[in-house]
Motif scaffolding. Structure first.
Motif, short mmCIF file in Angstrom:
data_model
loop_
_atom_site.label_atom_id
_atom_site.label_comp_id
_atom_site.label_asym_id
_atom_site.label_seq_id
_atom_site.Cartn_x
_atom_site.Cartn_y
_atom_site.Cartn_z
N ARG A 110 -4.78 -4.86 2.41
CA ARG A 110 -3.57 -4.15 1.95
C ARG A 110 -3.26 -2.97 2.89
NH1 ARG A 110 -2.31 -5.58 -3.46
NH2 ARG A 110 -1.34 -3.56 -3.92
N LYS A 111 -4.29 -2.33 3.39
CA LYS A 111 -4.11 -1.20 4.29
C LYS A 111 -3.45 -1.63 5.61
CE LYS A 111 -6.65 2.86 5.77
NZ LYS A 111 -6.07 3.92 4.97
N VAL A 112 -3.89 -2.76 6.19
CA VAL A 112 -3.27 -3.22 7.43
C VAL A 112 -1.86 -3.74 7.19
CG1 VAL A 112 -5.42 -3.67 8.69
CG2 VAL A 112 -4.37 -5.50 7.38
N ILE A 113 -1.63 -4.31 6.01
CA ILE A 113 -0.26 -4.73 5.65
C ILE A 113 0.63 -3.49 5.59
CG2 ILE A 113 1.18 -5.63 3.78
CD1 ILE A 113 -1.16 -7.59 3.15
N LEU A 138 6.47 -2.74 0.38
CA LEU A 138 6.08 -1.37 0.00
C LEU A 138 6.13 -1.17 -1.51
CD1 LEU A 138 7.72 0.75 2.82
CD2 LEU A 138 5.32 0.12 2.56
N PHE A 139 7.09 -1.81 -2.16
CA PHE A 139 7.15 -1.72 -3.62
C PHE A 139 5.84 -2.24 -4.23
CE2 PHE A 139 7.94 -3.56 -7.79
CZ PHE A 139 8.41 -2.45 -8.47
N TYR A 140 5.35 -3.36 -3.72
CA TYR A 140 4.11 -3.92 -4.25
C TYR A 140 2.88 -3.09 -3.88
CZ TYR A 140 6.58 -8.05 -5.84
OH TYR A 140 7.43 -8.91 -6.49
N LEU A 141 2.99 -2.29 -2.84
CA LEU A 141 1.86 -1.45 -2.42
C LEU A 141 1.97 -0.02 -2.94
CD1 LEU A 141 1.61 -2.61 1.32
CD2 LEU A 141 0.12 -3.29 -0.59
N LYS A 142 2.99 0.26 -3.73
CA LYS A 142 3.33 1.62 -4.14
C LYS A 142 2.19 2.39 -4.81
CE LYS A 142 5.37 0.09 -8.47
NZ LYS A 142 4.78 -1.24 -8.33
N ASN A 143 1.28 1.70 -5.46
CA ASN A 143 0.19 2.38 -6.16
C ASN A 143 -1.09 2.49 -5.33
OD1 ASN A 143 1.77 2.77 -8.47
ND2 ASN A 143 1.30 0.69 -9.16
N ASP A 144 -1.07 1.96 -4.11
CA ASP A 144 -2.27 2.00 -3.27
C ASP A 144 -2.58 3.40 -2.75
OD1 ASP A 144 -2.20 -0.72 -3.71
OD2 ASP A 144 -2.47 -1.26 -1.60
N GLU A 145 -1.56 4.16 -2.49
CA GLU A 145 -1.71 5.54 -1.99
C GLU A 145 -0.70 6.41 -2.72
OE1 GLU A 145 -4.01 6.39 0.26
OE2 GLU A 145 -4.60 4.38 0.89
N TRP A 147 1.29 8.72 -1.74
CA TRP A 147 2.51 9.04 -1.02
C TRP A 147 3.47 7.87 -0.83
CZ3 TRP A 147 2.99 6.06 3.29
CH2 TRP A 147 1.83 5.50 3.80
N ILE A 148 3.04 6.64 -1.08
CA ILE A 148 3.85 5.46 -0.76
C ILE A 148 5.15 5.44 -1.57
CG2 ILE A 148 3.99 2.94 -0.78
CD1 ILE A 148 0.98 2.89 -0.16
N LYS A 149 5.06 5.67 -2.87
CA LYS A 149 6.25 5.61 -3.73
C LYS A 149 7.31 6.60 -3.26
CE LYS A 149 5.17 5.27 -7.98
NZ LYS A 149 4.77 5.54 -9.34
N GLU A 150 6.89 7.84 -2.99
CA GLU A 150 7.84 8.87 -2.53
C GLU A 150 8.44 8.50 -1.18
OE1 GLU A 150 6.24 12.83 -2.60
OE2 GLU A 150 5.30 12.46 -4.55
N GLU A 151 7.62 8.00 -0.28
CA GLU A 151 8.11 7.61 1.04
C GLU A 151 9.05 6.42 0.94
OE1 GLU A 151 8.89 7.97 4.94
OE2 GLU A 151 7.73 9.39 3.76
N LEU A 152 8.74 5.48 0.07
CA LEU A 152 9.61 4.32 -0.14
C LEU A 152 10.97 4.77 -0.65
CD1 LEU A 152 10.28 1.31 -0.36
CD2 LEU A 152 9.02 1.26 -2.53
N ILE A 153 10.98 5.64 -1.63
CA ILE A 153 12.24 6.16 -2.17
C ILE A 153 13.04 6.86 -1.06
CG2 ILE A 153 13.25 7.87 -3.75
CD1 ILE A 153 10.91 7.12 -5.70
N ALA A 154 12.38 7.67 -0.27
CA ALA A 154 13.06 8.38 0.82
C ALA A 154 13.63 7.40 1.84
CB ALA A 154 12.09 9.36 1.50
#
Length: 185
Positions: A110-113, A138-145, A147-154
């Motif tokens: 998931r990290k390399v993806i 990124l939506f599917y990875l949103k809970n892995d880190e 910061w992902i959700k915030e960065e995806l929204i941005a």
């Protein structure tokens, strides 16, 4: 693969139509051979057709993911061919989705993806279709880190405001709606 065999395979791949694609093609051209063709850089059209055949069959017959999830992830990471990435992003979306009941990518996968997906998004040459698929990844990875959700929204807001193509607006707004629903619950 010898030149004669390569030319024969290339000719077949260029002629095949989506209605003609079935897993029986793997009897003539093994899955591993198609992956190899999709990653070669000498003939981008052949690479695209090989990736497209893999995508079409795997999404039609998801049982192939059981044995080839790592191969799909590796191909996604390795290729820089945008046409192939369009197919491989769709396969990665399926791997990460709830439709996938058989294989769960490990944290390191998931990290390399995640890294590859951001590399694609930040590339100014990234085509709209690949970019839209990257948003789903990124939506599917949103809970892995955290910061992902915030960065995806941005990224979604930026992309919708700077390049409001129908595909970006549609996919972006759909994902933003899902994120809002998750956040408000």
């Amino acid at each position: 693969m010898d030149l004669k065999n390569y030319e024969e395979i290339s000719e077949t791949l260029l002629k095949i139509r989506v209605s003609e694609i079935s897993s029986s093609i793997f009897e003539l051209y093994p899955v591993d051979g198609l992956f190899a063709l999709s990653l070669q850089t000498d003939d981008k059209q052949i690479a695209f057709r090989a990736a497209w055949i893999i995508e079409t069959i795997f999404l039609r017959e998801p049982h192939y993911f059981r044995d080839y999830t790592q191969r799909v992830i590796d191909a996604y990471i390795q290729t820089n061919n945008w046409s192939c990435l369009r197919s491989y992003t769709k396969l990665v979306i399926w791997i990460l989705s709830s439709k996938n009941k058989s294989t769960a990518p490990a944290y390191n996968q998931r990290k390399v993806i995640l890294e590859k997906t951001f590399t694609c998004l930040l590339d100014l040459n990234c085509p709209i279709a690949v970019k839209a698929n990257c948003f789903d990844i990124l939506f599917y990875l949103k809970n892995d880190e955290d910061w992902i959700k915030e960065e995806l929204i941005a990224q979604l807001h930026l992309c919708i405001s700077e390049n409001p193509t129908p595909a970006i607006k549609s996919r972006g707004n759909r994902i933003l709606k899902k994120l809002k629903r998750i956040t408000n619950t």
